[in-house]
Scaffold this active site. Structure first.
Site, PDB file in Angstrom:
ATOM      1  N   ASP A  13       0.937  -0.915  -0.074  1.00  0.00           N
ATOM      2  CA  ASP A  13      -0.468  -0.322   0.033  1.00  0.00           C
ATOM      3  C   ASP A  13       1.328   1.207   0.163  1.00  0.00           C
ATOM      4  OD1 ASP A  13      -1.863  -1.089   0.161  1.00  0.00           O
ATOM      5  OD2 ASP A  13      -2.049  -1.716   1.732  1.00  0.00           O
ATOM      6  N   LYS A  16       2.248   2.237  -4.903  1.00  0.00           N
ATOM      7  CA  LYS A  16       2.724   1.379  -6.012  1.00  0.00           C
ATOM      8  C   LYS A  16       2.297   2.556  -7.521  1.00  0.00           C
ATOM      9  CE  LYS A  16       2.502  -2.882  -4.422  1.00  0.00           C
ATOM     10  NZ  LYS A  16       2.700  -2.377  -2.754  1.00  0.00           N
ATOM     11  N   GLY A  40      -4.370  -4.117  -4.438  1.00  0.00           N
ATOM     12  CA  GLY A  40      -5.062  -3.375  -4.097  1.00  0.00           C
ATOM     13  C   GLY A  40      -4.436  -1.890  -4.985  1.00  0.00           C
ATOM     14  N   HIS A  41      -4.209  -1.999  -6.208  1.00  0.00           N
ATOM     15  CA  HIS A  41      -3.664  -0.623  -7.141  1.00  0.00           C
ATOM     16  C   HIS A  41      -4.516   0.177  -7.498  1.00  0.00           C
ATOM     17  CE1 HIS A  41       0.114  -3.647  -7.488  1.00  0.00           C
ATOM     18  NE2 HIS A  41      -0.531  -3.707  -6.083  1.00  0.00           N
ATOM     19  N   GLN A 225       1.918  -6.125  -3.406  1.00  0.00           N
ATOM     20  CA  GLN A 225       2.405  -6.778  -1.558  1.00  0.00           C
ATOM     21  C   GLN A 225       3.786  -5.365  -1.063  1.00  0.00           C
ATOM     22  OE1 GLN A 225       1.660  -9.668  -2.882  1.00  0.00           O
ATOM     23  NE2 GLN A 225      -0.402  -8.708  -2.728  1.00  0.00           N
TER      24      GLN A 225
END
Ligand code: IMO
Ligand code: MG
Length: 429
Positions: A13, A16, A40-41, A225
């Site tokens: 988080d 990225k 989750g990007h 991650q």
């Protein structure tokens, strides 16, 4: 020509997606190399914030090919949902633009059920996984009983393998966890349709990547991650089950170290962690709440996959230096600097105290890390709004000093700074 590795330098988080989206514009291939839909990007497409979980940030750059690399575990249900959603927003992820490596593993419903059952059983000792089935899918991979994406090309064998997977998962769910079994017939039928759809996307992505490199094109390896969640070098067992670091790029995509000429670590201007495990600079007070935000904004510190509030704390330079070392970082991207506006002074962790003794190296042992207390240096804060800054000179002196302190401590230059979620709010040094 280069592979650019883009790697989370903290506990995930780090933002990225934001920088991946920027670099994707110059890359002919954008490849995810590890993890699955635990990621989750967040990327911005026009006015819309889009969350991706499996698809790399190249989705909205029509000239880049999106690769799901061999190191991933792919949930086809999530993939179908995500491709449909991104295509509605104009991504056009047809079989020419989205390629799935046959050696990637498929994450199946039994993995999801077993992850949830395992975490529930652990109770207070749970890892706090995303419950997406990541651990059980990589367990099957390592045990050599996993189902690889390439099998989608063979409908008969695929259906049989999904059936076997459900049978094995059901044995464990009912026997070990007292859970109801999954319905094999429904799942086999559903997966037959998913496999027929996504078999068209299968391609030897290692060959594609090497061909692009030979043509002189840039390949972006988009990490998921973060370094401290790496299976080997993170805070085991409070980690994910894949290789999140530079080494993982090499094994997953099938490239050698000489190809990776830029290794970009993404770090937030403070720290966050979602899930259990040691976090030396964690704040459990109003300042921690302030770093987290209220959840009113999509970029506040709430899990983008699970919605969980993230734990927050000061920037940990000891951990960041460790990330620089084990990834061989060549540059850093510093995100969310705007969140620190108005916090004065700004502590940064420059060492730990373990049993009264100072320690300057990040401990390899997780229990030791759990016993480490942070030693801080206070840096001056700033009060001016920086969200309209477009170059380093637009930042107040204290913000520049914060950046320079990070560079001096880690020995890594900061190449980009983000001061807000918009595409325009990330600038090159
Ligand atoms: P992105 O790519 C932050 C964490 C989970 C848990 C641990 C193991 O958005 O940075 P898993 O479901 O992988 O078995 O959970 O890893 N975790 C993440 N934390 N960002 C992520 O992804 C994460 N993916 C997994 O919270 O602590
Ligand atoms: Mg995330």
């Amino acid at each position: 020509m280069p592979v650019i590795a883009l790697i989370g330098a903290q506990w995930g988080d780090e933002g990225k997606g934001h920088i991946a989206d920027k670099l994707a514009a110059e890359s002919s291939i954008v490849a995810r190399y590890n993890g699955g839909d635990n990621a989750g990007h967040t990327i911005t497409v026009g006015e819309t914030l889009v969350r991706t979980h499996l698809i790399p940030a190249g989705a909205f750059h029509p000239r880049s090919t999106c690769v799901l690399g061999a190191g991933m575990v792919i949930n086809l249900r999530s993939l179908a949902r995500e491709v449909d959603e991104l295509n509605r927003l104009g991504a056009n992820l047809n079989s020419d633009r989205l390629k799935i490596d046959p050696a990637a593993h498929l994450l199946l419903p039994g993995h999801v059920a077993l992850d949830g059952a395992g975490e529930s059983r652990l109770g207070r000792d749970a890892i706090g996984t995303t419950r997406r089935g990541i651990g059980p899918a990589y367990t099957d991979k390592a045990a050599r009983i996993g189902l690889r994406a390439g099998l989608m090309a063979n409908a008969g064998a695929f259906a049989e393998a999904v059936g076997t997977h459900i049978e094995q998962a059901n044995a464990r769910l009912t026997r070990d966890f007292d859970q109801p079994p999954l319905d094999a017939d429904t799942i086999v039928a559903e997966y037959a349709a998913l496999a027929a759809r996504f078999a068209l996307h299968l391609a030897d992505t290692t060959t594609l990547i090497h061909a692009a490199l030979e043509r002189g094109e840039t390949v972006l390896a988009e990490g998921a991650q973060g370094t401290l969640l790496d299976l080997d070098h993170g805070t085991y067992p409070f980690v994910t089950s894949s290789s999140t670091i530079t080494g993982g790029v090499l094994t997953a995509l099938g490239v050698g170290p000489k190809h990776v000429t830029r290794v970009i670590g993404v770090a937030k201007a403070f720290c966050s962690r979602v899930g259990a495990g040691p976090f030396p600079t964690e704040l459990r007070d109003a300042l921690g709440d302030r770093l987290r935000g209220t959840g009113a904004n999509p970029w506040d510190e709430f899990g983008s996959t699970t919605g969980r509030p993230r734990r927050t704390g000061w920037l940990d330079l000891v951990a960041l230096k460790y990330a620089a070392r084990i990834n061989g970082l060549t540059e850093l991207v510093l995100t969310k600097l705007d969140i620190l506006i108005g916090i004065d002074p700004l502590p940064v962790c420059v060492a730990y105290a373990f049993r009264g003794e100072p320690a300057t190296d990040f401990p390899g042992d997780t229990a030791t890390l759990g016993g480490c207390a942070p030693i801080y240096t206070d840096l001056p804060g700033w009060h001016d709004d920086i969200t309209a800054a477009r170059r380093i000179d637009d930042l107040p002196q204290a913000a520049r000093a914060y950046i320079e302190t990070i560079e001096a401590f880690t020995g890594i230059p900061i190449s980009h700074i983000s001061i807000g979620p918009d595409r325009s709010q990330i600038f090159t040094r």
